[in-house]
Design a protein around this motif. Structure first.
Motif, PDB file in Angstrom:
ATOM      1  N   TYR A 176       0.965  -1.117  -0.053  1.00  0.00           N
ATOM      2  CA  TYR A 176       0.102  -0.122   0.099  1.00  0.00           C
ATOM      3  C   TYR A 176       0.981   1.338  -0.030  1.00  0.00           C
ATOM      4  CZ  TYR A 176      -3.891  -3.049   1.088  1.00  0.00           C
ATOM      5  OH  TYR A 176      -4.600  -4.416   1.002  1.00  0.00           O
ATOM      6  N   GLN A 192       4.341   7.301  -0.028  1.00  0.00           N
ATOM      7  CA  GLN A 192       3.152   7.850  -0.297  1.00  0.00           C
ATOM      8  C   GLN A 192       2.276   6.683  -0.325  1.00  0.00           C
ATOM      9  OE1 GLN A 192       2.183   9.056  -4.532  1.00  0.00           O
ATOM     10  NE2 GLN A 192       1.755  11.063  -3.783  1.00  0.00           N
ATOM     11  N   SER A 194      -0.669   4.800  -1.846  1.00  0.00           N
ATOM     12  CA  SER A 194      -1.086   4.673  -3.342  1.00  0.00           C
ATOM     13  C   SER A 194      -1.561   3.283  -3.407  1.00  0.00           C
ATOM     14  CB  SER A 194      -0.067   5.080  -4.157  1.00  0.00           C
ATOM     15  OG  SER A 194      -0.486   4.962  -5.526  1.00  0.00           O
ATOM     16  N   GLU A 312      -4.311   0.360   7.601  1.00  0.00           N
ATOM     17  CA  GLU A 312      -4.763   1.517   8.548  1.00  0.00           C
ATOM     18  C   GLU A 312      -3.921   2.728   8.603  1.00  0.00           C
ATOM     19  OE1 GLU A 312      -4.425   1.835  13.592  1.00  0.00           O
ATOM     20  OE2 GLU A 312      -4.392   0.068  12.788  1.00  0.00           O
ATOM     21  N   ALA A 314      -2.212   3.830   5.748  1.00  0.00           N
ATOM     22  CA  ALA A 314      -2.703   4.371   4.720  1.00  0.00           C
ATOM     23  C   ALA A 314      -4.032   5.126   4.943  1.00  0.00           C
ATOM     24  CB  ALA A 314      -2.809   3.342   3.385  1.00  0.00           C
ATOM     25  N   SER A 315      -4.996   4.586   5.627  1.00  0.00           N
ATOM     26  CA  SER A 315      -6.234   5.181   5.866  1.00  0.00           C
ATOM     27  C   SER A 315      -5.855   6.772   6.741  1.00  0.00           C
ATOM     28  CB  SER A 315      -7.224   4.607   6.476  1.00  0.00           C
ATOM     29  OG  SER A 315      -7.665   3.339   5.772  1.00  0.00           O
ATOM     30  N   ARG A 316      -4.901   6.570   7.650  1.00  0.00           N
ATOM     31  CA  ARG A 316      -4.608   7.638   8.294  1.00  0.00           C
ATOM     32  C   ARG A 316      -3.882   8.832   7.483  1.00  0.00           C
ATOM     33  NH1 ARG A 316      -2.265   5.302  14.273  1.00  0.00           N
ATOM     34  NH2 ARG A 316      -4.263   4.386  14.796  1.00  0.00           N
ATOM     35  N   VAL A 317      -3.041   8.395   6.696  1.00  0.00           N
ATOM     36  CA  VAL A 317      -2.552   9.460   5.819  1.00  0.00           C
ATOM     37  C   VAL A 317      -3.175  10.109   4.660  1.00  0.00           C
ATOM     38  CG1 VAL A 317      -0.038   8.891   6.767  1.00  0.00           C
ATOM     39  CG2 VAL A 317      -1.163   7.907   4.443  1.00  0.00           C
ATOM     40  N   GLY A 318      -4.130   9.170   4.357  1.00  0.00           N
ATOM     41  CA  GLY A 318      -5.225   9.704   3.462  1.00  0.00           C
ATOM     42  C   GLY A 318      -4.733   9.169   2.024  1.00  0.00           C
ATOM     43  N   ASP A 319      -5.400   9.230   0.868  1.00  0.00           N
ATOM     44  CA  ASP A 319      -4.977   8.682  -0.444  1.00  0.00           C
ATOM     45  C   ASP A 319      -3.965   9.828  -0.884  1.00  0.00           C
ATOM     46  OD1 ASP A 319      -4.972   7.367  -2.712  1.00  0.00           O
ATOM     47  OD2 ASP A 319      -6.715   8.303  -3.506  1.00  0.00           O
ATOM     48  N   ARG A 320      -2.906   9.315  -1.377  1.00  0.00           N
ATOM     49  CA  ARG A 320      -1.669   9.843  -1.959  1.00  0.00           C
ATOM     50  C   ARG A 320      -1.228  10.630  -0.797  1.00  0.00           C
ATOM     51  NH1 ARG A 320      -0.912   9.314  -7.069  1.00  0.00           N
ATOM     52  NH2 ARG A 320      -2.517   8.624  -8.410  1.00  0.00           N
ATOM     53  N   GLY A 321      -1.363  10.275   0.427  1.00  0.00           N
ATOM     54  CA  GLY A 321      -0.664  11.102   1.727  1.00  0.00           C
ATOM     55  C   GLY A 321       0.711  10.456   1.783  1.00  0.00           C
TER      56      GLY A 321
END
Length: 589
Positions: A176, A192, A194, A312, A314-321
Motif C-alpha cells: 500500500y 506515499q 497509493s 490502517e 494508509a487510511s490515516r495519511v489519506g489517499d496519496r498522503g
C-alpha cells in the motif's frame, strides 16, 4: 513327553479378558500395522499380539472401536450391460477431467482449479469418445466420492520446544506504499499511500519499499523493518539482519541470537554477504524445500497482519498522503511491540511475550545478544592469482599485493580476496596458514626509479654455482626457512561454539585486530582446543607437514603438556614447532 502342538500352546501368552485393560497407545499400534512392508502385516500383528498378551481378534476389535470401521468401497452391481458400460465410460471421463484439472493447477499460480463444465466443453471439441453422454454432476460425484479427488493431505504441525530454537526470515514488498523521492533536507525517503505500484527511479534502478521479518517460531514474536531497494539482494537482506541485532534498546524483547535460521532459497541464504554474516555469528542456516509452501509458513502467514496494519496507516495519511521512511518504521516497530502482548495463536492461554521471556530464563546456557557492530562481518570473497608484478585485477581495476604474507612469498600464488562493503580489501594465501594482508589500489612506479627484492634461494644457488662455491650450511638453512609450510599462529580447525555468556562478540577480518580463521571467512577463532584429541591432531598435522612422525613418547608428552596449559592452542602449536627445531638439529636438516 508333550507333543509339538502342546509345546506351542504352552508358549502362547495368557489372553486378557478385555483389550481396554492394556495400557497402550493404539494410535502407535495402528501406525505400526499400517506401515508394515507388503505381505508382512499378519506377522506384525502376531508380534504385537505376543507383546501385548492379546489375541488377533482383540487387536482388530480395539482398532475398530478406537478408529471406526475400515473404509471399504462397495463393488457396484449392475442389472444391465448398458449400465455397466455407462458407468465405466463416466469413470474414464472423470479420470481424464481430474488429470486436466491437476495439470492446469500446476501450470498456474495458487490453487485455482479449472471448472468441470469447461473441461467437458474442451473434451467435446477434442472429440473424446463418450463425452457427449456425460454430465457435470456425475463427473464431479465420481471424482469426489469414488476417486478421492477432494481429499485433503494430512499435515504434521511442528512446534519448537523452546524460544530461539528456530527463527524464520522472509521478505516482501509493500502492498500500500510506494517511494516518491528522496528528501535531502530531511535526509530520508518519502513514502506515499497509493493503490498503484509506482517505482521511484534512482539512477538506473527503480526503488520500492521492501519489508523484512524475523520471527521466533516458538513465541511468534516478530521484528519488521522496511528498506528501500530495487529488489531482493544479498547486501540489502544482510543489512536488514544487521539492523535487527544492532538496533538500539527498545520495548521489543525479541533481540537475542537464535540457534538456527530458517528461510527460503533467496539471496540471503545463497549470497556471499549472507553466508559471511551467518558464519560470523556461528549459527546454522536451514533453507526450505523449493516450491514447498509450508517451509516458512509461520512467517508467511503473519504478512496478513502487516497488510492490515498498512491499510490502517494508509487510511490515516489519506489517499496519496506522505510519510517518511523513518516514521513508517517507527510505527511498524510499535505494531511489533503491540503484537507481543497478544495471546499466542496456538497456545491461546498464554501471551507471546510471556512464552518468550520464560523460555529465555529457563535455558542454560542463556541465549546471547550481540555486543558489537556486525557491519564488519559482511564481505564478499574472490580468488585471484598474483602475477610476478604483484598485481591482481578486480572488475578490470588493478590492485597491489604485498610481496610477503608473514614469512611466505605471494608471487605466483593463489590468494583469497575479502572485499568489505565499504571497499576495503584484505587477502590471504589459500594454500598457507599465514596472516591477513592489506590489498591497496595500484600505484605505478615512476620511470627512472628501481625497487629491489631479496634474491630467492634458486637465484642465490645460481650465484654460488657460477662462482664455483660449495653449498654452505647457511644456504641449506635458508632453503629450510623459505620452504616452511606453516605460520602456526593461525592454524585453526572447524568449530561449533555454543554461547557461554550473555553477550556475543563477533570478530571478522575487517574488525580492529581481526584475524583470519577457517580460510578467512569470518568464523571467530577459538583460543583453546575442545579436548586433548584435537590438540594431538594439530600436533600430528604440524609434524607431518615438516616430515616427522608422531611417536609414542611425543604423544604422551603432548597429552600432559596440553592439559597443563589448559588446552591453549597457541602454546601447543609453538611447542610443536620448538620440538621440530630440536628434531631438525638432531638429524642435521
Amino acid at each position: 513327553m508333550p507333543t509339538n502342538s502342546q509345546q506351542l500352546k504352552a508358549k502362547k501368552p495368557a489372553i486378557k479378558k478385555r483389550w481396554t485393560e492394556v495400557p497402550v497407545n493404539w494410535r502407535e499400534i495402528k501406525d505400526e500395522i499400517d506401515n508394515a512392508p507388503h505381505g508382512m502385516k499378519t506377522a506384525v500383528k502376531e508380534q504385537i499380539s505376543e507383546r501385548l498378551g492379546l489375541s488377533l481378534d482383540q487387536i482388530h476389535s480395539a482398532i475398530r472401536d478406537t478408529f471406526g470401521p475400515a473404509k471399504t468401497i462397495k463393488k457396484r452391481k449392475f442389472k444391465k450391460k448398458e449400465d455397466r458400460e455407462a458407468y465405466e465410460r463416466n469413470r474414464r471421463i472423470a479420470y481424464l477431467a481430474a488429470e486436466q484439472k491437476q495439470k492446469m493447477k500446476a501450470a498456474g499460480e495458487g490453487e485455482r482449479e479449472m471448472a468441470t463444465w469447461r473441461i467437458l466443453k474442451l473434451f467435446r471439441e477434442w472429440e473424446i469418445e463418450g463425452v457427449e453422454e456425460c454430465n457435470e454432476s456425475t463427473i464431479n460425484r465420481i471424482m469426489a466420492e469414488e476417486m478421492g479427488f477432494r481429499e485433503k493431505t494430512p499435515r504434521t504441525r511442528h512446534e519448537p520446544a523452546y524460544a530461539l530454537q528456530e527463527v524464520q526470515v522472509d521478505f516482501s514488498f509493500s502492498k500500500y506504499f510506494t517511494v516518491t523521492h528522496y528528501d535531502k533536507d530531511q535526509g530520508d525517503y518519502i513514502l506515499q499511500a497509493s493503490r498503484k505500484v509506482l517505482r521511484y527511479k534512482e539512477g538506473d534502478k527503480r526503488m520500492r519499499p521492501m519489508l523484512g521479518v524475523i520471527m521466533d517460531s516458538y513465541s511468534r514474536l516478530r521484528y519488521h523493518k522496511a528498506i528501500i531497494t530495487s529488489g531482493e539482494s544479498g547486501s540489502n537482506t544482510t543489512a536488514f539482519m544487521i539492523s535487527f541485532f544492532n538496533r538500539d534498546e527498545d520495548e521489543l524483547v525479541f533481540r537475542h541470537v537464535p540457534w538456527m535460521f530458517k528461510m527460503d532459497n533467496g539471496p540471503l541464504a545463497k549470497s556471499q554477504e549472507g553466508q559471511s554474516f551467518f558464519k560470523s555469528i556461528r549459527r546454522e542456516v536451514q533453507t526450505s524445500t523449493p516450491y514447498e509452501k509450508t517451509g516458512i509458513g509461520k512467517a508467511e502467514r503473519g504478512w496478513q497482519l502487516i497488510w492490515q496494519w498498512e491499510m490502517e496507516i494508509a487510511s490515516r495519511v489519506g489517499d496519496r498522503g506522505m510519510i517518511t521512511l523513518n516514521d513508517y518504521n517507527s510505527a511498524l516497530l510499535a505494531e511489533c511491540v503491540r503484537q507481543q502482548y497478544e495471546n499466542h495463536p496456538f497456545y491461546s492461554d498464554r501471551t507471546r511475550i510471556d512464552m518468550y521471556q520464560q523460555s529465555i530464563l529457563a535455558q542454560d546456557p542463556r541465549p546471547e545478544v550481540v555486543g558489537n557492530d556486525l557491519r564488519d562481518s559482511v564481505y564478499t570473497v574472490l580468488e585471484r592469482t598474483v602475477g610476478q608484478d604483484q598485481i591482481i585485477k578486480i572488475a578490470n581495476k588493478p590492485f597491489q599485493v604485498p610481496v610477503y604474507a608473514g614469512d611466505h612469498h605471494t608471487t605466483g600464488r593463489r590468494i583469497r580476496v575479502l572485499i568489505h562493503r565499504d571497499g576495503r580489501m584484505k587477502g590471504e594465501l589459500i594454500d598457507r596458514n599465514a596472516d591477513l594482508f592489506d590489498i591497496d589500489e595500484f600505484i605505478p612506479t615512476q620511470t627512472g626509479t628501481f625497487n629491489t627484492h631479496a634474491k630467492t634461494f634458486p637465484q642465490q644457488l645460481d650465484k654460488h654455482i657460477k662462482n664455483g662455491e660449495a653449498i654452505t650450511d647457511q644456504l641449506r638453512k635458508l632453503a629450510t626457512t623459505q620452504n616452511s609450510t606453516l605460520n602456526t599462529q593461525n592454524l585453526t580447525g572447524p568449530k561449533r561454539l555454543m554461547p557461554a555468556s550473555d553477550e556475543l562478540t563477533v570478530d571478522s577480518p575487517f574488525s580492529p585486530g581481526g584475524e583470519s580463521a577457517e580460510g578467512g571467512r569470518g568464523v571467530v577463532q577459538a583460543e583453546t582446543c575442545r579436548n586433548k584429541f584435537e590438540a594431538l591432531s594439530i600436533v600430528a598435522e604440524i609434524l607431518k607437514r615438516e616430515g616427522h612422525e608422531m611417536s609414542e613418547e611425543v604423544r604422551i608428552y603432548f597429552e600432559t603438556y596440553a592439559i597443563d596449559n589448559a588446552l591453549n592452542k597457541t602454546a601447543i602449536m609453538n611447542e610443536a614447532h620448538r620440538l621440530i627445531q630440536i628434531l631438525n638439529e638432531q638429524t642435521g636438516t
